[in-house]
Design a protein around this motif. Sequence first.
Motif, PDB file in Angstrom:
ATOM      1  N   ASP A 156       3.837 -53.417 -29.635  1.00  0.00           N
ATOM      2  CA  ASP A 156       2.497 -53.985 -29.495  1.00  0.00           C
ATOM      3  C   ASP A 156       2.449 -55.179 -28.540  1.00  0.00           C
ATOM      4  OD1 ASP A 156       3.591 -56.015 -30.948  1.00  0.00           O
ATOM      5  OD2 ASP A 156       2.295 -55.804 -32.694  1.00  0.00           O
ATOM      6  N   VAL A 157       3.604 -55.571 -28.012  1.00  0.00           N
ATOM      7  CA  VAL A 157       3.620 -56.629 -26.999  1.00  0.00           C
ATOM      8  C   VAL A 157       3.594 -55.942 -25.637  1.00  0.00           C
ATOM      9  CG1 VAL A 157       4.942 -58.532 -26.040  1.00  0.00           C
ATOM     10  CG2 VAL A 157       4.935 -58.141 -28.509  1.00  0.00           C
ATOM     11  N   THR A 158       2.517 -56.194 -24.880  1.00  0.00           N
ATOM     12  CA  THR A 158       2.317 -55.432 -23.641  1.00  0.00           C
ATOM     13  C   THR A 158       2.990 -56.075 -22.426  1.00  0.00           C
ATOM     14  OG1 THR A 158       0.206 -56.572 -23.513  1.00  0.00           O
ATOM     15  CG2 THR A 158       0.191 -54.318 -24.349  1.00  0.00           C
ATOM     16  N   VAL A 159       3.697 -57.175 -22.654  1.00  0.00           N
ATOM     17  CA  VAL A 159       4.397 -57.845 -21.559  1.00  0.00           C
ATOM     18  C   VAL A 159       5.490 -56.918 -21.010  1.00  0.00           C
ATOM     19  CG1 VAL A 159       5.854 -59.838 -21.016  1.00  0.00           C
ATOM     20  CG2 VAL A 159       3.950 -60.085 -22.604  1.00  0.00           C
ATOM     21  N   THR A 160       5.689 -56.918 -19.680  1.00  0.00           N
ATOM     22  CA  THR A 160       6.735 -56.070 -19.109  1.00  0.00           C
ATOM     23  C   THR A 160       7.850 -56.878 -18.460  1.00  0.00           C
ATOM     24  OG1 THR A 160       5.497 -55.912 -17.063  1.00  0.00           O
ATOM     25  CG2 THR A 160       5.197 -54.123 -18.655  1.00  0.00           C
ATOM     26  N   ASN A 161       7.568 -58.144 -18.178  1.00  0.00           N
ATOM     27  CA  ASN A 161       8.560 -58.954 -17.470  1.00  0.00           C
ATOM     28  C   ASN A 161       8.493 -60.385 -17.982  1.00  0.00           C
ATOM     29  OD1 ASN A 161      10.344 -59.928 -15.396  1.00  0.00           O
ATOM     30  ND2 ASN A 161       8.513 -60.684 -14.338  1.00  0.00           N
ATOM     31  N   LEU A 162       9.650 -61.019 -18.108  1.00  0.00           N
ATOM     32  CA  LEU A 162       9.687 -62.442 -18.410  1.00  0.00           C
ATOM     33  C   LEU A 162      10.621 -63.108 -17.407  1.00  0.00           C
ATOM     34  CD1 LEU A 162      10.035 -62.544 -22.313  1.00  0.00           C
ATOM     35  CD2 LEU A 162       8.011 -63.183 -21.004  1.00  0.00           C
ATOM     36  N   THR A 163      10.256 -64.299 -16.974  1.00  0.00           N
ATOM     37  CA  THR A 163      11.152 -65.054 -16.104  1.00  0.00           C
ATOM     38  C   THR A 163      12.128 -65.829 -16.985  1.00  0.00           C
ATOM     39  OG1 THR A 163       9.782 -67.017 -16.128  1.00  0.00           O
ATOM     40  CG2 THR A 163       9.281 -65.381 -14.444  1.00  0.00           C
ATOM     41  N   THR A 175       7.028 -71.938 -26.398  1.00  0.00           N
ATOM     42  CA  THR A 175       5.961 -70.939 -26.339  1.00  0.00           C
ATOM     43  C   THR A 175       5.995 -70.159 -27.661  1.00  0.00           C
ATOM     44  OG1 THR A 175       6.301 -70.714 -23.976  1.00  0.00           O
ATOM     45  CG2 THR A 175       5.057 -68.963 -25.056  1.00  0.00           C
ATOM     46  N   THR A 176       4.860 -70.129 -28.364  1.00  0.00           N
ATOM     47  CA  THR A 176       4.875 -69.467 -29.666  1.00  0.00           C
ATOM     48  C   THR A 176       3.893 -68.306 -29.744  1.00  0.00           C
ATOM     49  OG1 THR A 176       3.295 -71.054 -30.499  1.00  0.00           O
ATOM     50  CG2 THR A 176       5.624 -71.524 -30.928  1.00  0.00           C
ATOM     51  N   PRO A 184      -0.710 -60.083 -25.434  1.00  0.00           N
ATOM     52  CA  PRO A 184      -1.813 -60.155 -26.396  1.00  0.00           C
ATOM     53  C   PRO A 184      -1.732 -61.434 -27.240  1.00  0.00           C
ATOM     54  CG  PRO A 184      -0.131 -58.675 -27.188  1.00  0.00           C
ATOM     55  CD  PRO A 184       0.305 -59.110 -25.836  1.00  0.00           C
ATOM     56  N   ASP A 185      -2.836 -61.739 -27.940  1.00  0.00           N
ATOM     57  CA  ASP A 185      -2.866 -62.937 -28.789  1.00  0.00           C
ATOM     58  C   ASP A 185      -2.118 -62.653 -30.090  1.00  0.00           C
ATOM     59  OD1 ASP A 185      -3.382 -65.244 -30.131  1.00  0.00           O
ATOM     60  OD2 ASP A 185      -5.554 -64.941 -30.290  1.00  0.00           O
ATOM     61  N   GLY A 233      11.359 -53.019 -34.169  1.00  0.00           N
ATOM     62  CA  GLY A 233      10.471 -51.865 -34.160  1.00  0.00           C
ATOM     63  C   GLY A 233       9.376 -51.946 -35.208  1.00  0.00           C
ATOM     64  N   SER A 234       9.655 -52.641 -36.331  1.00  0.00           N
ATOM     65  CA  SER A 234       8.674 -52.645 -37.415  1.00  0.00           C
ATOM     66  C   SER A 234       7.915 -53.957 -37.527  1.00  0.00           C
ATOM     67  CB  SER A 234       9.376 -52.345 -38.745  1.00  0.00           C
ATOM     68  OG  SER A 234      10.259 -53.392 -39.067  1.00  0.00           O
ATOM     69  N   THR A 235       8.268 -54.975 -36.730  1.00  0.00           N
ATOM     70  CA  THR A 235       7.623 -56.274 -36.871  1.00  0.00           C
ATOM     71  C   THR A 235       6.749 -56.577 -35.660  1.00  0.00           C
ATOM     72  OG1 THR A 235       9.544 -57.040 -38.098  1.00  0.00           O
ATOM     73  CG2 THR A 235       8.027 -58.715 -37.315  1.00  0.00           C
ATOM     74  N   SER A 236       5.473 -56.777 -35.912  1.00  0.00           N
ATOM     75  CA  SER A 236       4.526 -57.070 -34.851  1.00  0.00           C
ATOM     76  C   SER A 236       4.894 -58.379 -34.153  1.00  0.00           C
ATOM     77  CB  SER A 236       3.143 -57.165 -35.492  1.00  0.00           C
ATOM     78  OG  SER A 236       2.222 -57.643 -34.571  1.00  0.00           O
ATOM     79  N   GLY A 237       4.937 -58.340 -32.819  1.00  0.00           N
ATOM     80  CA  GLY A 237       5.215 -59.561 -32.055  1.00  0.00           C
ATOM     81  C   GLY A 237       6.663 -59.974 -32.012  1.00  0.00           C
ATOM     82  N   ALA A 238       7.558 -59.115 -32.464  1.00  0.00           N
ATOM     83  CA  ALA A 238       8.978 -59.495 -32.528  1.00  0.00           C
ATOM     84  C   ALA A 238       9.651 -59.346 -31.174  1.00  0.00           C
ATOM     85  CB  ALA A 238       9.703 -58.636 -33.553  1.00  0.00           C
TER      86      ALA A 238
END
Lengths: 320, 327
Positions: A156-163, A175-176, A184-185, A233-238
């Motif tokens: 559910d985290v739509t980010v594809t890249n992190l610096t 950053t939390t 997403p929020d 896999g089972s925890t939102s935002g993990a």
Amino acid sequence: MLNGTRRIGALAIAAAMLAGACSSAGASPTPAPTATPAPTVAVSPSAMDSAAPATSAPAAAPTVNCVAGTITAAGSTALQPLVDAAAKQYVAACPGSTVTVNGGGSGTGLSQVAQGAVQIGNSDVTAESKLATPDAAKLIDHIVAKQGWIVVTNKDVTVTNLTTQQEIDIWTGKTTNWKDVGGPDKKIVLIFRPASSGTRSTFKKIVLGGKTEATGGQTLTEDSNGAVTTAVGSTSGAVSVIGFAYYNDPANKAKLNGLQLDGVDATVANMTGGTYKLSADGHMYTSGQPSGLTAAFLDYMMSPAIQGTLIPSLFYAPVK
Amino acid sequence: MAQLAAATRLSSLRATPGLRERVDLPRRMVFIAASSMVAVVALLLVFITWQGLQLFLVNGVPVDQILSSTWQPDPANGQVIFGLLPFIAGTVFVTVVALAISTPLSVGLALFLSEVAPRWARAIVQPALEIFVGIPSVVWGWLGITILVPFLHSTFGEDIVVSLPLAGEVLRVPGFLTGFSWMAGALVLSIMILPTITSVSYDSFRAVPQELRTGSLALGTTRWQAIRHILVPAALPGVLTAVVLGMTRAAGEALAVQMVIGNSPSLPGAITQPLTTLTSQITMDMGNTVPGEPWQNALWTMSLVLLAISITSVVLVRLINKRRDAR
């Protein structure tokens, strides 16, 4: 009746203690130089049987230097799938030899090889970083592969890249929320590996630049690639870090969102080329110069059958 | 008739020479078996105590440092601090909540089985309890991680806020952000210790003499009054023993708890937040540390603390039973 139950309880406690003692006492030094060199350089048996050796199975490549004997390798679980697969191939080609591969963790591998309890100690980290200097000085390092790790998140985290800077901010607790890095929020749930693990110390050194990670609150710690995969896999935002070999397992890949690091895809090709930086050498340590089967097996680890074929197929990178 | 035959055989044996040896050999074997068990326990106590004290004796860590709440074992972070308080507190808190959940259920179940249940119900519940005991802890942990943890997260994920008119927000309990939590650990443990507490308290209820029940009923008490005023006080030491045994089991359980508790080395906050225990920290770090390292010695110190907990509970059980026997 009551008395009987109580006594059984006491026995159970004693049994549990005994089991604990056995597992720790298992590390007692038992030098076992069981490897005995064969008189001549044996050719693999299938090559002798067949008139046309070139068509034999890849496991029985004609270049295998067979030595009879029994050795044990123990340590890193990250390196275990590779060493285990290589040992199976070697033993299949050389029927007189037995190579046992155990896990236990890098610390176990290093201390057991230093004590002489095993012939090869597998580790994700250098001996100098774990053992006291006199012990570490006895050990000889054999770097057999490069292993890579990938930062993964829940689907559910739509980010594809992190610096690298974003990673530092996330893992140190600055950053939390995923919305601060373009996602997403959602609250970020950090899933660590135990502080003593090779994965954690490699990630900390290479990506976090040695900065101290966030603790407390809603941070979790899971102690294996499997447990991390389930939890992410089972925890939102993990978010967590797992080895390439585990990420590339199709069953795991479907559950996880793998991230680029500084815009570089986490692939074996990029790791080999040096552009993907979250990787480390896989070490196989011996106590002193290896001989007999140990030496033959370590040579086999560097042969084309392993470096060219097996290593890429298991998502490690060759070193030769 | 058979007894008589046995007696004659015995008397003829008595006449044969070498009988002493034949009788003595099994006795000696049993004695050796028993004394070696005692020796193993004694050696263990010495070994764990010795290893557990290395942190203070060899690594020079001040003893009061283990009561610090900071766990900073990694030399790569600079100053190392071996504060064991988060782990000790975690073990205690998880165990207490597990006991709070499990004790009323188990004692109630034991009372039901011993006093209320018809024969056929007992015939179903007792094998079910035995199956319960036999389920390996990894299975409980697995069920916890696949069913309980996602359930807690999806059902109670939101913060619980209690607001009053005028006063505004008075209480805020954070929701289960992940599901991995103190609560999840306590729930899994409470199921695991339920059969222990149930069977030991059941035995102590059965051990209450039948005359007390019949006498009480003959005086015109109801069944509930007999249970409340006669049976429970009479069986109380046994029930307490059961609870202490359950407590020991809960404090020593590693695998199932480790899988659901989240293993966050911080002091207990809300019941919805992750926590860690002595056992789960030992299992997570032991393979990755090397003998002699202060870090591994700190793990040994944790085992020493666990050992102290289990010895304390054994002593407690003995004291409780001594009091009962004295009465």
